[in-house]
Design an enzyme around this catalytic site. Structure first.
Site, mmCIF file in Angstrom:
data_model
loop_
_atom_site.group_PDB
_atom_site.id
_atom_site.type_symbol
_atom_site.label_atom_id
_atom_site.label_comp_id
_atom_site.label_asym_id
_atom_site.label_seq_id
_atom_site.Cartn_x
_atom_site.Cartn_y
_atom_site.Cartn_z
ATOM 1 N N LYS A 17 -69.047 -101.906 -19.582
ATOM 2 C CA LYS A 17 -67.642 -102.387 -20.705
ATOM 3 C C LYS A 17 -67.071 -102.531 -20.237
ATOM 4 O O LYS A 17 -65.277 -103.111 -20.406
ATOM 5 C CB LYS A 17 -67.799 -102.412 -21.762
ATOM 6 C CG LYS A 17 -68.823 -102.571 -22.554
ATOM 7 C CD LYS A 17 -68.980 -102.090 -23.983
ATOM 8 C CE LYS A 17 -71.229 -103.138 -24.848
ATOM 9 N NZ LYS A 17 -71.118 -101.786 -24.424
ATOM 10 N N LYS A 62 -66.451 -103.688 -30.383
ATOM 11 C CA LYS A 62 -67.764 -102.908 -29.305
ATOM 12 C C LYS A 62 -67.715 -101.559 -29.116
ATOM 13 O O LYS A 62 -66.447 -100.799 -29.123
ATOM 14 C CB LYS A 62 -68.291 -103.430 -27.669
ATOM 15 C CG LYS A 62 -68.515 -105.412 -28.059
ATOM 16 C CD LYS A 62 -68.512 -105.263 -26.289
ATOM 17 C CE LYS A 62 -68.579 -107.522 -26.318
ATOM 18 N NZ LYS A 62 -69.704 -107.722 -24.744
ATOM 19 N N ARG A 95 -78.200 -113.895 -19.167
ATOM 20 C CA ARG A 95 -77.983 -112.101 -18.622
ATOM 21 C C ARG A 95 -78.838 -112.368 -16.790
ATOM 22 O O ARG A 95 -79.543 -113.369 -16.931
ATOM 23 C CB ARG A 95 -79.077 -111.536 -18.846
ATOM 24 C CG ARG A 95 -79.717 -109.805 -17.857
ATOM 25 C CD ARG A 95 -78.910 -109.338 -17.457
ATOM 26 N NE ARG A 95 -77.969 -108.791 -18.783
ATOM 27 C CZ ARG A 95 -78.433 -107.291 -18.822
ATOM 28 N NH1 ARG A 95 -79.412 -107.112 -18.341
ATOM 29 N NH2 ARG A 95 -77.269 -106.958 -19.600
ATOM 30 N N ARG A 115 -80.219 -115.509 -23.689
ATOM 31 C CA ARG A 115 -80.668 -114.896 -24.699
ATOM 32 C C ARG A 115 -79.879 -115.132 -26.187
ATOM 33 O O ARG A 115 -78.699 -115.168 -25.994
ATOM 34 C CB ARG A 115 -80.264 -113.140 -24.704
ATOM 35 C CG ARG A 115 -81.172 -112.642 -24.062
ATOM 36 C CD ARG A 115 -80.105 -111.110 -23.034
ATOM 37 N NE ARG A 115 -78.879 -111.332 -22.235
ATOM 38 C CZ ARG A 115 -78.390 -110.264 -22.726
ATOM 39 N NH1 ARG A 115 -78.261 -108.914 -22.566
ATOM 40 N NH2 ARG A 115 -77.083 -110.118 -22.235
ATOM 41 N N ARG A 153 -75.294 -110.775 -32.452
ATOM 42 C CA ARG A 153 -75.771 -110.264 -31.191
ATOM 43 C C ARG A 153 -77.246 -110.684 -30.588
ATOM 44 O O ARG A 153 -77.697 -111.140 -31.497
ATOM 45 C CB ARG A 153 -75.986 -108.489 -31.743
ATOM 46 C CG ARG A 153 -75.249 -107.412 -31.943
ATOM 47 C CD ARG A 153 -75.014 -106.370 -32.364
ATOM 48 N NE ARG A 153 -76.305 -106.340 -33.767
ATOM 49 C CZ ARG A 153 -76.997 -105.223 -34.057
ATOM 50 N NH1 ARG A 153 -77.255 -103.616 -33.311
ATOM 51 N NH2 ARG A 153 -77.877 -105.304 -35.553
ATOM 52 N N ASP A 157 -73.700 -110.193 -17.536
ATOM 53 C CA ASP A 157 -73.488 -110.684 -19.146
ATOM 54 C C ASP A 157 -72.306 -112.446 -19.349
ATOM 55 O O ASP A 157 -71.443 -111.740 -19.025
ATOM 56 C CB ASP A 157 -73.738 -110.374 -20.652
ATOM 57 C CG ASP A 157 -74.744 -109.102 -20.489
ATOM 58 O OD1 ASP A 157 -75.657 -109.590 -20.072
ATOM 59 O OD2 ASP A 157 -74.601 -108.040 -21.352
ATOM 60 N N GLU A 180 -70.061 -108.329 -19.837
ATOM 61 C CA GLU A 180 -70.487 -107.183 -19.149
ATOM 62 C C GLU A 180 -71.134 -107.138 -17.687
ATOM 63 O O GLU A 180 -71.602 -107.975 -17.079
ATOM 64 C CB GLU A 180 -71.411 -107.351 -20.541
ATOM 65 C CG GLU A 180 -70.669 -106.207 -21.831
ATOM 66 C CD GLU A 180 -71.612 -105.768 -22.450
ATOM 67 O OE1 GLU A 180 -73.204 -104.904 -21.825
ATOM 68 O OE2 GLU A 180 -71.398 -105.710 -23.879
ATOM 69 N N ASN A 182 -73.147 -104.475 -16.471
ATOM 70 C CA ASN A 182 -74.374 -103.331 -16.945
ATOM 71 C C ASN A 182 -75.256 -103.576 -15.445
ATOM 72 O O ASN A 182 -75.284 -103.412 -14.438
ATOM 73 C CB ASN A 182 -75.306 -104.392 -17.467
ATOM 74 C CG ASN A 182 -75.006 -104.558 -18.628
ATOM 75 O OD1 ASN A 182 -74.540 -103.810 -19.475
ATOM 76 N ND2 ASN A 182 -74.921 -106.184 -18.861
#
Length: 332
Positions: free
Chosen positions: A141, A176, A226, A240, A248, A288, A296, A298
């Site tokens: 993040k 978050k 993603r 997603r 979420r 993301d 984000e 990841n």
């Protein structure tokens, strides 16, 4: 190389995983198919000692863990067969997959420091995927904040007044925790929601960490995309979609995976961040994207491989292993 590659997998207990969705399991299945030797261990069994002397007289660090040789197969209830536990010299591996789930706390950070002692290619070294120093320096993040032109309006702060002002400006926001995972502790706070102050009081009463605040993007209802990158190159994506009544999209909290294609904007985002990922040894990354915005990056334990494979008829684990082999200089 005449011998099979030796792969150490640093992960949470293998027996508890979902073999239909776990990305680490997909990587292990592909390693098994290629004839690699697999060893599993948990981070809590790692030990770093004073080192030893190589036959050439050089001092080598000694990083070890209690590990077991393992064979894997896609059979529910019988997906892993273990050898006896023994002390494994992690510097004797060719590759270490650092795949335990966050939280990204001091225990996680300490493990990255320990893995730095062996990270590399050559005698007494193992290629750690992803590079432990880069993982430590690039929590997902925060890494994204280096690309402000690709992000939605975002705030990272301890300042409650700044958070209130941010909501007053954007009206609908996402709150978050910086170092969580799987959607835990993520809240949508609308303009008329009276719970913002209570939420902030609760967070700061138990944590010294700042929060990330982002403008809510309505495009998330169509999917939080993603995208998996292998050494900086996109190799597939899924959307997603959040469950009804849920802000979420994480699959851990009921998000539904659907087929996705890469848009020109997605390719633009990947092209912008790819060089940095390659330079920093971040071989397996999941980003993301909501609508037009990168939210984000990841790097700790990204997921999504098996879902992409099912929708696109590909083998993303094989693509990732090919990138790892290229980093090893074509061994294996």
């Amino acid at each position: 190389m005449s011998r099979p590659l030796k792969i150490g997998v640093q992960m949470d207990p293998l027996g508890a995983i979902d073999i239909k969705g776990d990305s680490t399991f997909a990587l292990m299945l592909e390693a098994e198919a290629r004839g690699y030797e697999l060893y599993v261990y948990q981070v809590e069994t790692m030990t770093l000692s004073e080192g030893r002397i190589s036959p050439q007289g050089a001092r080598l660090e000694r990083l070890a863990a209690r590990a077991r040789r393992v064979h894997v197969q896609r059979v529910a209830g019988a997906h892993a067969t273990y050898g006896e536990e023994h002390v494994l010299d992690l510097g004797g591996m060719d590759v270490i997959l650092m795949r335990q789930d966050p939280p990204f706390d001091m225990a996680y950070i300490t493990a990255t420091h320990m893995l730095e002692h062996i990270h590399g290619v050559g005698p007494g070294r193992a290629l750690v995927v992803n590079d432990p120093a880069s993982v430590r320096n690039a929590p997902e993040k925060l890494l994204v904040t280096h690309y402000p032109d690709l992000m939605p309006p975002t705030l990272v702060t301890w300042d409650v007044r700044a958070i209130r002002d941010f909501r007053a400006r954007w009206r609908d926001i996402i709150v978050k925790p910086l170092f969580g995972n799987g959607g835990a502790g993520v809240f949508r706070i609308r303009e008329d929601d009276p719970n913002l102050n209570s939420l902030l009081e609760m967070h700061f009463a138990r944590s010294r960490e700042p929060l990330m605040i982002q403008r809510y993007e309505p495009a998330v209802r169509q999917g939080d995309k993603r995208i998996i990158l292998a050494d900086g190159q996109p190799i597939g994506a899924i959307d997603r979609v959040p469950a009804e009544g849920e802000a979420r999209s994480n699959m851990h909290v009921g998000g539904r995976a659907v087929k996705a294609t890469l848009t020109p904007r997605d390719h633009e985002i990947c092209a912008a961040i790819g060089p940095l990922l390659r330079e920093q040894g971040l071989i397996f990354v999941g980003i993301d994207v909501i609508g037009e915005w990168l939210t984000e990056i990841n790097v700790t334990s990204p997921t999504g491989l098996q879902e992409i494979d099912r929708f696109d008829g590909v083998n993303t684990a094989s693509m990732l292993w090919d990138c790892i082999l290229a980093r090893l200089g074509g061994q294996g």
